[in-house]
Motif scaffolding. Structure first.
Motif, PDB file in Angstrom:
ATOM      1  N   PRO A 165      37.005  33.085  40.431  1.00  0.00           N
ATOM      2  CA  PRO A 165      35.877  32.819  39.526  1.00  0.00           C
ATOM      3  C   PRO A 165      34.797  33.883  39.718  1.00  0.00           C
ATOM      4  CG  PRO A 165      35.800  31.330  41.401  1.00  0.00           C
ATOM      5  CD  PRO A 165      36.976  32.233  41.625  1.00  0.00           C
ATOM      6  N   ILE A 166      34.285  34.405  38.618  1.00  0.00           N
ATOM      7  CA  ILE A 166      33.235  35.409  38.664  1.00  0.00           C
ATOM      8  C   ILE A 166      32.095  34.965  37.761  1.00  0.00           C
ATOM      9  CG2 ILE A 166      32.615  37.809  38.190  1.00  0.00           C
ATOM     10  CD1 ILE A 166      35.385  38.665  38.823  1.00  0.00           C
ATOM     11  N   GLN A 167      30.899  34.938  38.314  1.00  0.00           N
ATOM     12  CA  GLN A 167      29.732  34.517  37.548  1.00  0.00           C
ATOM     13  C   GLN A 167      29.329  35.583  36.543  1.00  0.00           C
ATOM     14  OE1 GLN A 167      26.300  33.822  39.962  1.00  0.00           O
ATOM     15  NE2 GLN A 167      25.022  33.086  38.272  1.00  0.00           N
ATOM     16  N   ALA A 168      28.929  35.134  35.364  1.00  0.00           N
ATOM     17  CA  ALA A 168      28.456  36.057  34.330  1.00  0.00           C
ATOM     18  C   ALA A 168      27.023  36.452  34.656  1.00  0.00           C
ATOM     19  CB  ALA A 168      28.538  35.409  32.950  1.00  0.00           C
ATOM     20  N   ALA A 169      26.877  37.352  35.633  1.00  0.00           N
ATOM     21  CA  ALA A 169      25.544  37.753  36.090  1.00  0.00           C
ATOM     22  C   ALA A 169      25.592  39.194  36.568  1.00  0.00           C
ATOM     23  CB  ALA A 169      25.067  36.838  37.210  1.00  0.00           C
ATOM     24  N   TYR A 170      24.421  39.781  36.699  1.00  0.00           N
ATOM     25  CA  TYR A 170      24.308  41.157  37.166  1.00  0.00           C
ATOM     26  C   TYR A 170      24.931  41.268  38.563  1.00  0.00           C
ATOM     27  CZ  TYR A 170      22.140  45.782  37.540  1.00  0.00           C
ATOM     28  OH  TYR A 170      21.920  47.125  37.651  1.00  0.00           O
ATOM     29  N   PHE A 171      25.619  42.362  38.833  1.00  0.00           N
ATOM     30  CA  PHE A 171      26.333  42.585  40.092  1.00  0.00           C
ATOM     31  C   PHE A 171      27.486  41.604  40.281  1.00  0.00           C
ATOM     32  CE2 PHE A 171      22.188  44.433  41.875  1.00  0.00           C
ATOM     33  CZ  PHE A 171      22.607  45.740  41.623  1.00  0.00           C
ATOM     34  N   ALA A 172      27.971  41.009  39.195  1.00  0.00           N
ATOM     35  CA  ALA A 172      29.017  39.991  39.313  1.00  0.00           C
ATOM     36  C   ALA A 172      30.281  40.536  39.959  1.00  0.00           C
ATOM     37  CB  ALA A 172      29.349  39.442  37.925  1.00  0.00           C
ATOM     38  N   ILE A 173      30.638  41.762  39.631  1.00  0.00           N
ATOM     39  CA  ILE A 173      31.895  42.316  40.126  1.00  0.00           C
ATOM     40  C   ILE A 173      31.735  42.892  41.529  1.00  0.00           C
ATOM     41  CG2 ILE A 173      33.712  44.012  39.633  1.00  0.00           C
ATOM     42  CD1 ILE A 173      33.148  43.724  36.724  1.00  0.00           C
ATOM     43  N   GLU A 174      30.467  43.124  41.936  1.00  0.00           N
ATOM     44  CA  GLU A 174      30.242  43.654  43.280  1.00  0.00           C
ATOM     45  C   GLU A 174      30.807  42.678  44.315  1.00  0.00           C
ATOM     46  OE1 GLU A 174      28.903  46.615  43.930  1.00  0.00           O
ATOM     47  OE2 GLU A 174      28.724  46.955  41.776  1.00  0.00           O
ATOM     48  N   GLY A 175      31.566  43.178  45.232  1.00  0.00           N
ATOM     49  CA  GLY A 175      32.131  42.325  46.280  1.00  0.00           C
ATOM     50  C   GLY A 175      33.563  41.917  46.020  1.00  0.00           C
ATOM     51  N   THR A 176      34.004  41.943  44.759  1.00  0.00           N
ATOM     52  CA  THR A 176      35.387  41.569  44.495  1.00  0.00           C
ATOM     53  C   THR A 176      36.358  42.591  45.080  1.00  0.00           C
ATOM     54  OG1 THR A 176      35.285  42.627  42.320  1.00  0.00           O
ATOM     55  CG2 THR A 176      34.868  40.253  42.411  1.00  0.00           C
ATOM     56  N   LEU A 180      39.917  41.662  46.807  1.00  0.00           N
ATOM     57  CA  LEU A 180      41.187  42.232  46.348  1.00  0.00           C
ATOM     58  C   LEU A 180      41.845  43.070  47.441  1.00  0.00           C
ATOM     59  CD1 LEU A 180      40.228  43.148  42.675  1.00  0.00           C
ATOM     60  CD2 LEU A 180      41.483  41.149  43.526  1.00  0.00           C
ATOM     61  N   GLU A 181      41.032  43.660  48.320  1.00  0.00           N
ATOM     62  CA  GLU A 181      41.604  44.387  49.459  1.00  0.00           C
ATOM     63  C   GLU A 181      42.267  43.402  50.426  1.00  0.00           C
ATOM     64  OE1 GLU A 181      40.056  47.030  53.254  1.00  0.00           O
ATOM     65  OE2 GLU A 181      38.886  47.085  51.393  1.00  0.00           O
ATOM     66  N   THR A 182      41.613  42.264  50.659  1.00  0.00           N
ATOM     67  CA  THR A 182      42.215  41.222  51.496  1.00  0.00           C
ATOM     68  C   THR A 182      43.498  40.708  50.859  1.00  0.00           C
ATOM     69  OG1 THR A 182      40.048  40.565  52.335  1.00  0.00           O
ATOM     70  CG2 THR A 182      41.831  38.969  52.561  1.00  0.00           C
ATOM     71  N   TYR A 183      43.464  40.487  49.556  1.00  0.00           N
ATOM     72  CA  TYR A 183      44.651  40.056  48.810  1.00  0.00           C
ATOM     73  C   TYR A 183      45.801  41.042  49.005  1.00  0.00           C
ATOM     74  CZ  TYR A 183      47.590  39.998  44.590  1.00  0.00           C
ATOM     75  OH  TYR A 183      48.649  40.034  43.712  1.00  0.00           O
ATOM     76  N   ALA A 184      45.503  42.343  48.918  1.00  0.00           N
ATOM     77  CA  ALA A 184      46.539  43.370  49.082  1.00  0.00           C
ATOM     78  C   ALA A 184      47.113  43.353  50.495  1.00  0.00           C
ATOM     79  CB  ALA A 184      45.957  44.746  48.760  1.00  0.00           C
ATOM     80  N   ARG A 185      46.263  43.131  51.493  1.00  0.00           N
ATOM     81  CA  ARG A 185      46.746  43.076  52.873  1.00  0.00           C
ATOM     82  C   ARG A 185      47.639  41.855  53.092  1.00  0.00           C
ATOM     83  NH1 ARG A 185      41.378  44.138  54.570  1.00  0.00           N
ATOM     84  NH2 ARG A 185      41.309  42.080  55.531  1.00  0.00           N
ATOM     85  N   ILE A 186      47.267  40.732  52.490  1.00  0.00           N
ATOM     86  CA  ILE A 186      48.083  39.524  52.604  1.00  0.00           C
ATOM     87  C   ILE A 186      49.443  39.753  51.952  1.00  0.00           C
ATOM     88  CG2 ILE A 186      48.299  37.091  51.941  1.00  0.00           C
ATOM     89  CD1 ILE A 186      46.190  37.541  54.082  1.00  0.00           C
ATOM     90  N   ARG A 187      49.445  40.402  50.807  1.00  0.00           N
ATOM     91  CA  ARG A 187      50.706  40.680  50.109  1.00  0.00           C
ATOM     92  C   ARG A 187      51.583  41.676  50.871  1.00  0.00           C
ATOM     93  NH1 ARG A 187      52.467  40.166  44.919  1.00  0.00           N
ATOM     94  NH2 ARG A 187      53.145  42.324  44.956  1.00  0.00           N
TER      95      ARG A 187
END
Length: 284
Positions: A165-176, A180-187
């Protein structure tokens, strides 16, 4: 795919054959509607006759409080992580919906980061706890804490899919990027079958330029991974947990209820498409 092949696939993909969808709802940013999405998506799946377990892994226990008073819970998800932890069946509690069950949390989960440090099997605790129960549920939804520590890692290792879930707000994508890096390491090692099911925009306010601009930014970044359904900012969604209700019992005709119904339908469709695609790859 022919109808005969599809029917054959459905017969092979019955309950108890490893096809339970374990869906982690994760974003290390707080205040993005993660818990609201976990609660109401799980409730929507249950309303669609999917036997659904909602697991609270957040030490804040907001998901749990939305269903039960703290003094009503004897065992919690914290007990699953003990060296000689209790069975998941002792933690799971029924709700008003006969298809929806909850594994509640408590604040003690916050101590696990320190307690599990150095244990080689620490990332697999939840996966091991879920294994005997997979045959009992069609969907397992995991509400994770707003951090990328051992609890979120456990959720991702145990999951088949990830929803962000991503909030429709300024800097929303910051931090994802970190998520996604953690997701890649898990995969890469502990769970190569984990897949991003999709990204959902939350707290959307069509009246504001920032919501509209952010929506386009998220669409440009995530493309087809973005769900068509947007979850709007909604007072009823904010109120319902205080009354120990999901949006479907508190305000079933509200825009929030309709949006989570639509999101659940998209989730069901994507999970089914993924199952068919994976089976086709295995058969090739």
């Amino acid at each position: 795919m022919s109808e005969a092949l599809y029917i054959g696939l459905r017969l092979r993909l019955g309950r108890g054959t490893g096809l339970t969808c374990v869906l982690s709802i994760a974003n290390q940013k707080g205040g993005v509607g993660k818990t609201t999405t976990s609660i109401n998506l799980a409730a929507a799946l249950a309303l669609k006759k999917k036997r659904t377990l909602l697991i609270d892994l957040d030490p804040q226990a907001n998901t749990s409080i939305a269903f039960f008073s703290p003094d009503e819970t004897q065992f919690t998800t914290y007990d699953l992580f003990h060296e000689h932890g209790c069975e998941l069946a002792k933690v799971v509690r029924p709700t008003k919906d006969p298809n929806l069950f909850v594994a509640p949390a408590r604040l003690a989960l916050a101590r696990l980061e320190q307690q599990l440090a150095g244990q080689f099997d620490a990332p697999y605790k939840l996966k091991d706890a879920l294994a005997p129960a997979l045959k009992d549920y069609n969907y397992i939804v995991v509400d994770t804490p707003p951090a990328l520590g051992i609890l979120t890692v456990n959720a991702l290792v145990a999951s088949t899919h990830l929803l962000v879930p991503i909030q429709a707000a300024y800097f929303a994508i910051e931090g994802t990027d970190d998520l996604l890096e953690t997701y890649a390491r898990i995969r890469s090692r502990p769970n190569p079958d984990l897949k991003v099911l999709g990204v959902v925009i939350t707290l959307y306010d069509k009246r504001t330029n920032i919501s509209r601009d952010t929506h386009e930014q998220i669409r440009a970044t995530f493309g087809d991974a973005l769900f068509r359904t947007r979850i709007s900012k909604n007072v009823r969604l904010e109120e319902s947990p205080a009354y120990k209700e999901t949006i479907f019992t508190y305000a079933p005709k509200s825009s929030g209820a309709e949006e989570y119904r639509k999101l659940a339908q998209e989730v069901l469709q994507r999970v089914e498409e993924d199952r068919v695609a994976r089976h086709s790859q295995d058969a090739a």
